[in-house]
Design an enzyme around this catalytic site. Structure first.
Site, short mmCIF file in Angstrom:
data_model
loop_
_atom_site.label_atom_id
_atom_site.label_comp_id
_atom_site.label_asym_id
_atom_site.label_seq_id
_atom_site.Cartn_x
_atom_site.Cartn_y
_atom_site.Cartn_z
N ASP A 7 0.82 -1.18 -0.02
CA ASP A 7 0.03 -0.06 0.11
C ASP A 7 0.93 1.21 -0.05
OD1 ASP A 7 -2.21 1.57 0.03
OD2 ASP A 7 -2.19 1.77 2.42
N GLU A 68 -0.81 -1.32 -4.81
CA GLU A 68 -2.23 -0.49 -5.11
C GLU A 68 -1.94 0.44 -6.26
OE1 GLU A 68 -5.16 1.10 -2.02
OE2 GLU A 68 -4.19 2.99 -2.68
N ASP A 141 -2.66 1.38 6.95
CA ASP A 141 -1.79 1.14 5.52
C ASP A 141 -1.50 -0.41 5.53
OD1 ASP A 141 -1.27 3.93 4.70
OD2 ASP A 141 -1.16 3.84 6.97
#
Length: 177
Positions: A7, A68, A141
């Protein structure tokens, strides 16, 4: 399949490693966050993110990296830092010859919770349940990185079938032309 989920972020870059196959219970092998100081020079921050990701790659030897996909946000400064951290993750994987998959936030949310509009608390709760953890990983996160890895493990078989079908179609089309 062992997947390192990333992330991306410059201040907090979530990292999570999940192992398993679609349709079977998954196992978390590690979760954490690579942190950098907001007041540090951008180059130093990117080097710190790279070092952190490299340490995770060395320690866990994933077969694949799921990152991501960066999308436009309202804050241009935030999206720039996210894109830079994302590029560092992809570079680290490419250096090792590891395939990289990009997943959108809504794709990850839908895969893990059933809704592409789920909030961070719902994602954390489902990651906790799916990986049979005692509590949701903190900060968010870290949970998001695990969700990316889970999403990829669950979606990879369908994506691979689709890629094979497209390749077969192009190969057949090329022979008839």
């Amino acid at each position: 399949m062992r997947v390192l989920g990333v992330d991306p972020g410059l201040t907090r870059c979530g990292i999570g490693v999940v192992e398993g196959v679609a349709g079977r219970p998954l196992t978390m092998l590690g979760v954490g966050v690579v942190r950098t100081a907001a007041d540090a020079e951008i180059g130093d921050r990117l080097v710190a993110v790279e070092r952190g990701i490299e340490e995770w790659l060395d320690a866990h030897r994933p077969e694949m990296v799921a990152v991501e996909r960066v999308f436009s946000q309202h804050n241009v400064r935030t999206v720039m830092g996210t894109a830079q951290a994302s590029a560092v993750a992809m570079l680290c994987a490419a250096r090792r010859g590891l395939p990289v998959a990009l997943h959108t936030p809504s794709e990850v949310k839908a895969a893990v919770t059933g809704s592409g509009r789920a909030d961070k608390a719902q994602v954390g709760a489902m990651v906790t349940r799916l990986l049979r953890l005692d509590a949701p990983p903190k900060p968010a996160d870290a949970a998001d990185a695990l969700a990316l890895a889970i999403c990829h493990i669950w979606r990879a078989p369908a994506q691979n079938r689709l890629q094979r079908a497209v390749a077969a179609h192009h190969a057949t089309k090329g022979r008839t032309a």
